[in-house]
Scaffold this active site. Structure first.
Site, PDB file in Angstrom:
ATOM      1  CG  ASP B 482      -0.286  -0.228   2.494  1.00 22.68           C
ATOM      2  OD1 ASP B 482       0.967  -0.334   2.493  1.00 22.68           O
ATOM      3  OD2 ASP B 482      -0.967  -0.292   3.523  1.00 22.68           O
ATOM      4  CG  ASP B 576       1.037   3.881  -4.432  1.00 26.36           C
ATOM      5  OD1 ASP B 576       0.304   2.933  -4.684  1.00 26.36           O
ATOM      6  OD2 ASP B 576       2.048   4.193  -5.078  1.00 26.36           O
ATOM      7  CD  GLN B 578      -5.878  10.816  -3.002  1.00 28.29           C
ATOM      8  OE1 GLN B 578      -5.877  10.283  -4.099  1.00 28.29           O
ATOM      9  NE2 GLN B 578      -6.524  11.942  -2.741  1.00 28.29           N
ATOM     10  CB  CYS B 579      -3.409   3.348  -1.113  1.00 27.26           C
ATOM     11  SG  CYS B 579      -2.391   3.202   0.338  1.00 27.26           S
ATOM     12  CB  THR B 580      -5.438   4.161   3.900  1.00 30.38           C
ATOM     13  OG1 THR B 580      -5.262   5.572   3.845  1.00 30.38           O
ATOM     14  CG2 THR B 580      -4.129   3.489   4.190  1.00 30.38           C
TER      15      THR B 580
END
Lengths: 251, 712
Positions: B482, B576, B578-580
């Site tokens: 992530d 990535d 903002q991937c959460t």
């Protein structure tokens, strides 16, 4: 079998007429499939035809099941291989060390001097409700009951049709649960059956298709699994049933 | 065979032993009986064997055990009663089964004694007159077995006890019935036999009496009608269902019939009928009629005597030994699951994709870096495609929030602090498909921009080496972590070893899936282009290449279009970041695309070197059965759109450029540590620093990244 023999001729005419109304009435081109009622009639026709040509093979038998369903069964078809030595074929080592035993000498026991490896095959024709075609299920086992699988035995037994096996299109074999016996049997997958049956029987022969269906189908499907179908199985029946259908229509 | 090839008068009559056949259904039924009911109980149980007259000129009929051989309730005695009426091809014979719980106890069974016990029962049934009521008890049999239910293998041994006549019976005559009878007699006998066989009242009686009157009329009667058959001028034959096919030998059941006749009726000269069939009807050609002389053994005059008996069956090689049957193929649910899963793929090959290479899929070794939303979904998709070797690497634990998005985990996995993802994922993969060869690795990936404290250096280096070994050991590496920086080292390792690498990365409502191109060094050498330059030479000569073997440009890696080195992704630069927080549909979409991309690569003749293709507006224009093989796929859920893109490798790439790869080759872990601790070192090394100075306003993100893609 006996029951079949009595019932079949009566069923023929009545259902032929019904079949005409149902299938011929719709003006669609025939798609190569059968209804389950048709399958039953076709099965009886095959049994009778098989008996008539007096095959050296055992007889097809209709095995009834609940809900008026059932399937055709041909059991104990032997495949003899006179020059096969099965020792170790199954991939496990037989530890005999402590087990061999002496039995008192007995001069009245016939000692086998040669051993033929006999493979036994059972064939079932089951109707597939999803594909609306017959499906050939089969299994093979050694004479002691050890089931044969594709790698250990069945392929070898089929060796006289290797070119057919090369074509996966209609010789597609897989192990599946037998719909009535609920244990794994090999089957020829019915994906393509209706298509090649349509090609095989053609759209213009629908009049007698129901009687020819299983014989024609078996001449293809049976070959794929090494079941030698007598040549005359599906040659004569057109003439024979043409008259019975005409009779039916006149009524 | 030779000694009995002619039936000369006075020769000892030799009987062909009965042969057993155990249908797989018997063992299947016995297994569930053992597991559910008998458990460790080793008491003998009554079983029923079935046989019929021989109906084939080449093959003897077998004594067969079927699933019906076991009574529904093992406690019930005499299961044979329910088969009494009925099937002409299943004449029931009583038997007893001794199953042991271990191989040792199987071997330790006193076989001689067991056989004697059964022989004694037969002897007693003869003396008591029970045989006249139920003649099948003359063929009573014995079975010992050891059922290994873990391996689905069954060791067993039959005995068909035969009371030994001493002196043995001798032949006076033995010929086909058609030779021994006149035409009328033969016809009448055949008709009588057919009637006997087709009546449900008599078909289960394998021993019977035949009388043929002087007017050639044959009558068949049960043994209990013995008195009626005596006297007059009629011929008397002792008939039995003969399972044997041999023209010169009677089958085994006749032995105990002889014993019965001489014990019970005190006859010494016996005419017998070996009844055989063809096409379900009496066959007087293969049926035999013979005459034999027997005499009552002295010791049998004592009703308490222990009769001498033989009858242990030989194995399939003809030795006196047990047999083994293996039913794993048809009973092991795991094997069945495998063949069922294969079926779908095989059907696909049959119907749509004749060129589908299932072996390539099942043998490819995949390493999944990250076992989160992407990793879980990629693993599932791989299994669906028939990939069997899957390694998952993750250092995290399953959190309470994970199971709803991360499709391999359940609520249970998140309890008590959470299981390690690597382990929970493997456990659950196997739960879905037991044949998967999954492995979980608990490891964190060293990342640039995450400086390593001095006391941690050894551990990090260890992790680096482990990761390197893992990548070496696999064929395909999925980059599914992530963060952007965690993909750097694996990308470098893949470029160095020329491994297929596939990246999937998620934004909030957009995703990127891409395959990395070949590495800068190996690409020319792996392709057998007759280059005599070795890797080291190439590195020394500075001929590391941005070109593929065929001279076309190498495809880029995940870092190729970046103008910054990977650093701690708190800075606002990457997708990535903002991937959460992503829309839940993205991970399954991107994961599925990543796996489909792999399948495409594995089916392309050039594999990793396959040129990138762009989606064409003309439908179905691709020559490959699986369609085009793109380099990158970028999609946006907010637009419900998807693009295929092509980007070549950059000579300033911080992960796959020849400068970085050759630096890694020459300095190894020292270089890695430096890159981790000082990310700007990478930018300096690759010339990115220079580049950025010269174009300080240039900024790249994926939305307008299409501008620089060639061939678009």
């Amino acid at each position: 079998m006996l029951e079949l023999h009595h019932v079949a001729p009566i069923v023929h005419k009545t259902v032929v007429i019904k079949y005409h109304k149902l299938t011929m009435g719709s003006h669609k081109a025939w798609d190569g499939t059968l209804s389950s009622d048709d399958f039953y009639i076709a099965a009886k026709a095959l049994c009778e035809r098989w008996k008539e040509i007096n095959s050296s093979l055992p007889q097809w038998t209709w095995i009834p099941s609940k809900r008026e369903e059932g399937y055709l069964s041909l059991e104990n078809v032997y495949h003899l291989d006179p020059n096969v030595d099965t020792t170790g074929e199954q991939g496990f080592s037989v530890e005999e060390e402590q087990e061999e035993q002496e039995e008192p000498a007995d001069c009245a026991t016939l000692v086998r001097c040669s051993h033929k490896d006999t493979h036994v095959y059972n064939f079932h024709i089951v109707y597939s409700f999803s594909y609306r075609v017959p499906v050939l299920y089969f299994r093979g086992y050694r004479c002691d009951g050890q089931p044969l699988d594709m790698h250990g035995g069945i392929k070898e037994d089929l060796d006289y049709s290797p070119s057919l096996l090369e074509e996966p299109k209609w010789t597609f074999m897989t192990q599946e649960e037998h719909p009535f016996l609920h244990c794994p049997w090999y089957m020829l997958h019915p994906c393509g059956t209706s298509e090649w049956m349509k090609l095989f029987l053609g759209p213009n022969q629908q009049d007698f298709v129901i009687f020819k269906y299983l014989a024609s189908w078996l001449s293809v499907a049976g070959q794929a699994v090494g079941l030698r179908i007598p040549l005359n199985l599906h040659t004569e029946d057109v003439k024979k049933y043409a008259s019975s259908i005409n009779d039916g229509e006149v009524e | 065979m030779a000694s009995s090839s002619s039936s000369h008068q006075g020769e000892i009559l030799k009987f062909a032993p009965l042969q057993s056949l155990v249908d797989a259904g018997f063992w299947r039924r016995f297994s569930s009986l053992k597991l559910d009911t008998l458990r460790i109980d080793q008491s003998p149980i009554n079983i029923t064997g079935f046989y019929a007259p021989c109906s084939n000129t080449e093959i003897s009929n077998h004594l067969t055990l079927l699933s019906e051989s076991l009574s529904p309730e093992p406690s019930e005695q005499s299961p044979e009663v329910e088969f009494r009426r009925g099937n002409r091809n299943r004449c029931p014979v009583p038997g007893i089964l001794y199953n042991t719980n271990t191989l040792e106890s199987f071997r330790a069974l006193d076989k001689k004694n067991l056989l004697t016990m059964e022989a004694k029962k037969i002897f007693e049934d003869i003396c008591s007159g029970k045989v006249e009521e139920d003649s099948a008890v003359l063929s009573r049999f014995l079975l010992i077995s050891f059922a290994d239910l873990k391996k689905w293998s069954f060791r067993y041994w039959f005995a068909f006890p035969a009371l030994v006549l001493d002196p043995p019976a001798t032949i006076l005559d033995l010929k086909p019935a058609s030779n021994m009878l006149n035409v009328e007699e033969a016809e009448s006998l055949a008709a009588a036999c057919n009637e006997w066989r087709n009546s449900s009242l008599t078909t289960g009686m394998p021993f019977f009496l035949v009388t043929i009157s002087s007017s050639s009329h044959a009558t068949i009667r049960p043994l209990k009608d013995w008195k009626v058959c005596q006297g007059n001028d009629q011929k008397l034959l002792f008939g039995f269902y003969d399972p044997c096919h041999r023209p010169k030998n009677p089958g085994w059941p006749l032995r105990n019939f002889f014993a019965f006749i001489c014990l019970r009726w005190k006859l010494e000269k016996i005419r017998f009928l070996c009844y055989r069939e063809k096409h379900g009807l009496a066959d007087m050609e293969s049926s035999l009629i013979g005459e034999a002389l027997i005499s009552l053994p002295q010791e049998w005059r004592d009703p308490q005597c222990i009769p001498k008996a033989v009858g242990w069956e030989t194995n399939i090689e003809g030795k006196l030994s047990s047999r083994i049957i293996s039913l794993a193929e048809s009973m092991d649910p795991e094997r069945l699951a495998v063949s069922a899963a294969d079926l779908n793929l095989k059907l696909m090959r049959w119907r749509q994709l004749p060129s589908l290479n299932l072996d390539a899929l099942s043998s490819v070794k995949c390493l999944l870096l990250g076992a989160g939303t992407l990793g879980c979904q990629v693993a599932r998709m791989l299994m669906a495609w028939g990939v069997r070797k899957i390694t998952l690497l993750d250092s995290g634990r399953v959190a309470m929030s994970n199971p709803v998005r991360q499709s391999l985990y359940t609520f249970q996995d998140s309890l008590s602090g959470g299981s390690l993802k690597a382990h929970a994922a493997v456990k659950n993969l196997k739960g879905i498909f037991p044949a998967v060869e999954a492995e979980g690795i608990d490891l964190s990936i060293p990342m640039p921009g995450h400086p390593v404290p001095a006391q941690e250096v050894d551990r990090v280096l260890e992790d680096c080496k482990s990761l390197q070994k893992l990548i070496t050991a696999h064929d395909v590496i999925f980059l599914l972590t992530d963060t952007r920086e965690s993909r750097w080292f694996p990308t470098l390792l893949c470029a160095n070893e020329n491994k297929i690498a596939i990246t999937a990365a998620l934004g909030f409502d957009s995703y990127l899936v891409m395959r990395h191109g070949a590495g800068p060094i190996n690409s020319t050498l792996n392709n057998n282009d007759h280059s005599s330059i070795t890797v080291n030479e190439a590195a020394q000569m500075g001929t590391l290449s941005t070109k593929d073997a065929d001279g076309s440009c190498r495809l880029g890696c995940y870092f190729c279009s970046d103008v910054v080195a990977p650093i701690d992704s708190t800075s606002n630069r990457s997708l990535d970041q903002q991937c959460t927080v992503t829309r839940p549909g993205l991970a399954p979409i991107a994961s599925a695309l990543a796996v489909e991309l792999l399948v495409g690569i594995l089916h392309h003749p050039n594999r990793i070197n396959a040129p990138g293709e762009i989606a064409n507006s003309i439908i179905g224009s691709s020559e490959q059965p699986l369609g085009i093989l793109p380099h990158q796929i970028r999609g946006s859920i907010s637009q419900f759109s998807q693009l295929t893109l092509l980007g070549y490798s950059s000579s300033s790439c911080t992960a796959c450029s020849s400068a970085v790869v050759s630096e890694y080759r020459s300095r190894g872990m020292e270089f890695i540590l430096q890159a981790i601790n000082h990310p700007t070192y990478l930018e300096d090394l690759t010339g990115l620093t220079e580049l950025m100075k010269s174009a300080s306003t240039f900024q790249l993100d994926w939305d307008d990244g299409t501008d620089e893609d060639a061939d678009f």
